[in-house]
Write an enzyme that holds these catalytic residues in place. Structure first.
Site, PDB file in Angstrom:
ATOM      1  N   TRP A 320       0.831  -1.207   0.000  1.00  0.00           N
ATOM      2  CA  TRP A 320       0.000   0.000   0.000  1.00  0.00           C
ATOM      3  C   TRP A 320       0.863   1.254   0.000  1.00  0.00           C
ATOM      4  O   TRP A 320       0.511   2.258  -0.612  1.00  0.00           O
ATOM      5  CB  TRP A 320      -0.916  -0.007   1.237  1.00  0.00           C
ATOM      6  CG  TRP A 320      -1.721   1.255   1.389  1.00  0.00           C
ATOM      7  CD1 TRP A 320      -2.910   1.556   0.793  1.00  0.00           C
ATOM      8  CD2 TRP A 320      -1.394   2.386   2.207  1.00  0.00           C
ATOM      9  NE1 TRP A 320      -3.343   2.800   1.187  1.00  0.00           N
ATOM     10  CE2 TRP A 320      -2.426   3.340   2.056  1.00  0.00           C
ATOM     11  CE3 TRP A 320      -0.318   2.695   3.051  1.00  0.00           C
ATOM     12  CZ2 TRP A 320      -2.414   4.558   2.716  1.00  0.00           C
ATOM     13  CZ3 TRP A 320      -0.310   3.919   3.703  1.00  0.00           C
ATOM     14  CH2 TRP A 320      -1.356   4.832   3.531  1.00  0.00           C
ATOM     15  N   HIS A 321       2.013   1.193   0.678  1.00  0.00           N
ATOM     16  CA  HIS A 321       2.881   2.362   0.756  1.00  0.00           C
ATOM     17  C   HIS A 321       3.543   2.697  -0.581  1.00  0.00           C
ATOM     18  O   HIS A 321       3.888   3.854  -0.809  1.00  0.00           O
ATOM     19  CB  HIS A 321       3.962   2.147   1.816  1.00  0.00           C
ATOM     20  CG  HIS A 321       3.468   2.315   3.216  1.00  0.00           C
ATOM     21  ND1 HIS A 321       2.873   1.294   3.924  1.00  0.00           N
ATOM     22  CD2 HIS A 321       3.461   3.388   4.050  1.00  0.00           C
ATOM     23  CE1 HIS A 321       2.539   1.729   5.134  1.00  0.00           C
ATOM     24  NE2 HIS A 321       2.873   2.990   5.233  1.00  0.00           N
ATOM     25  N   GLY A 322       3.736   1.717  -1.415  1.00  0.00           N
ATOM     26  CA  GLY A 322       4.385   2.006  -2.684  1.00  0.00           C
ATOM     27  C   GLY A 322       4.539   0.771  -3.540  1.00  0.00           C
ATOM     28  O   GLY A 322       4.611  -0.355  -3.034  1.00  0.00           O
TER      29      GLY A 322
END
Length: 475
Positions: A320-322
């Site tokens: 989700w962060h990247g």
């Protein structure tokens, strides 16, 4: 437009607040929506259309769920709505990553086969998509209110205080506040103080230690000294940058009459990775628990299934962060330790040794999180083991300023004693009267002095430094 810019502080915010408080109650959501859209469009007008389209799609999918004739139809519409929202993330955030990874398995590149997908990532998309998904699932579960006005929902998704980097809010938690919320001098004062505390975290601490982290991660083969200094600097930079944004968002919310959930609770005093995730990015942890971990079965399917669920949630949380393998590996790192702590009972340890172990594990994970690529992270790890030499080069030593090192010490002290500092600021940061109804001089003057001092320091620092965006904008 970012909170730490002169445009926001001296143009947008004063103008919007004046307009907001002059607006009659029944039009406040519309004013909030218009202001939030202006705030977002300041970056790019075209991606505002994506935000609007996602919002309207989610709202009407929620209505179809609510008015479906039978449970199966409700489930179908919930699936369509969630798939549509996640499809936005898939196209704009992950298509290029998966295409690159897939072609890499066959020893080629997307360019060589004429399929390269390169698209600009819309700012804040991960946050407003997660808020949309939570609304759809809550509606399906019957947890969301039935009488949702379109303008209120659109204002909720676009709410500019938290639109770009959270906290991740749920409509069911704010529904009553959209119908009625209190505006008072006391609440506005608390919000303003909280906003400038967050701004100080960003400008005076995060930005001050950032050069040390950049020095370690931008070069190749950092020495033992530089690698450890850079990793520690990034550990502090990320926390004060992100928690500073959350403080500003919560403060702005209070200035508008909203009470948002807390997003951080002194995470660097945690004595286990389990405790760390109860204190770090709380809104994301709650979202992953309620909408991923529990639906996967949580800890109800036996020990082995629990470990698989923990690992799955953390890997997806990392992703989700990247869209990069560094985030996937960072998720594996945290997921593995969560499972190990559950298996061994380490999560319950309260010793000073547990604190040191947790800080070390978090720091090691942040190296992979910060690195541009896995090889870059391995280079920093090699430096931390002394494999690149013990002492930094003359060029690196020349760039390493005493000011940055001093601010690293200050930032570490603030992180360590933050609970005590928070109690001090809360004791002197409220306009609440005594039980007998009187106001003390300290309670009346303290907030104004604190806010004015912090604001003056941060504005002076802003005037002398170059623009520095918030780190979580990239996610």
């Amino acid at each position: 437009m970012v909170f730490s810019s002169e445009t926001f502080l001296f143009l947008f915010l004063p103008g919007f607040l004046a307009l907001y408080y002059l607006t009659p109650w029944r039009w406040k959501s519309l004013t909030l929506l218009a202001g939030s859209y202006v705030f977002y469009a300041w970056w790019r007008v075209d991606f505002l259309l994506l935000l609007v389209a996602t919002t309207v799609f989610t709202y009407y999918a929620g209505r179809r769920i609510r008015h479906a004739a039978d449970p199966q139809r409700r489930k179908v519409w919930m699936g369509i709505g969630v798939a549509g929202c996640l499809g936005v993330l898939g196209v704009f955030k992950y298509a290029g990553f998966f295409l690159d990874s897939l072609t890499g398995l066959f020893g080629t590149t997307p360019d060589q086969i004429g399929m390269h997908w390169q698209i600009l990532l819309p700012i804040g998309v991960s946050f407003y998509v997660f808020q949309s998904v939570s609304y759809l699932i809550d509606t399906y579960r019957g947890d969301a209110p039935d009488d949702v006005r379109l303008v209120d929902f659109m204002a909720f998704i676009a709410l500019f205080p938290q639109l770009i980097a959270g906290p991740i809010l749920r409509y069911k938690d704010l529904a009553d506040q959209f119908r009625h919320r209190t505006h008072s001098v006391e609440m506005f004062s608390e919000g303003m103080t909280r906003f400038f505390i967050g701004l100080a975290k960003k400008v005076l601490l995060a930005d001050a230690v950032a050069p040390v982290a950049d020095l370690a991660f931008s070069g190749s083969d950092p020495s033992l000294t530089l690698a450890w200094l850079g990793a520690a600097a990034y550990m502090l930079q990320l926390y004060f940058d992100f928690s500073g944004y959350s403080d500003m968002a919560i403060g702005l919310g209070k200035m508008l009459g909203f009470r948002f959930i807390e997003n951080f609770d002194a995470p660097y005093i945690s004595r286990s990775i389990t405790e760390f995730w109860r204190r770090w990015h709380i809104s994301l942890s709650v979202w992953l628990r309620d909408y991923l971990y529990i639906p996967l079965g949580g800890n109800r399917g036996g020990t082995g299934r629990t470990y698989v669920n923990l690992m799955t949630v953390m890997v997806l949380g990392g992703l989700w962060h990247g869209a990069a393998w560094t985030y996937v590996l960072w998720g594996f790192w945290h997921g593995g330790w969560l499972a190990l702590e559950r298996a061994t009972g380490l999560a319950k340890s309260r010793t000073p040794l547990a604190l040191g172990r947790t800080l070390l594990l978090v720091l090691i994970g942040w190296v992979m999180f910060r690195a541009v690529s896995v090889p870059d992270a391995l280079s920093v790890y090699a430096g931390m083991l002394g494999l690149n030499g013990l002492h930094m080069s003359a060029a690196a030593a020349f760039e390493l300023t005493g000011e940055s090192l001093a601010f690293m010490v200050i930032a570490a002290m603030v992180a360590a004693f933050e609970p005590n500092l928070r109690r001090l600021s809360s004791d002197g940061g409220s306009l609440a009267p005594r039980p007998d109804g009187t106001l003390t001089v300290a309670s009346a003057v303290g907030p104004a002095v604190l806010t004015t001092t912090i604001a003056a320091l941060t504005v002076l620092k802003l005037a002398e430094q170059s623009f520095s965006p918030f780190l979580y904008f990239q996610f």
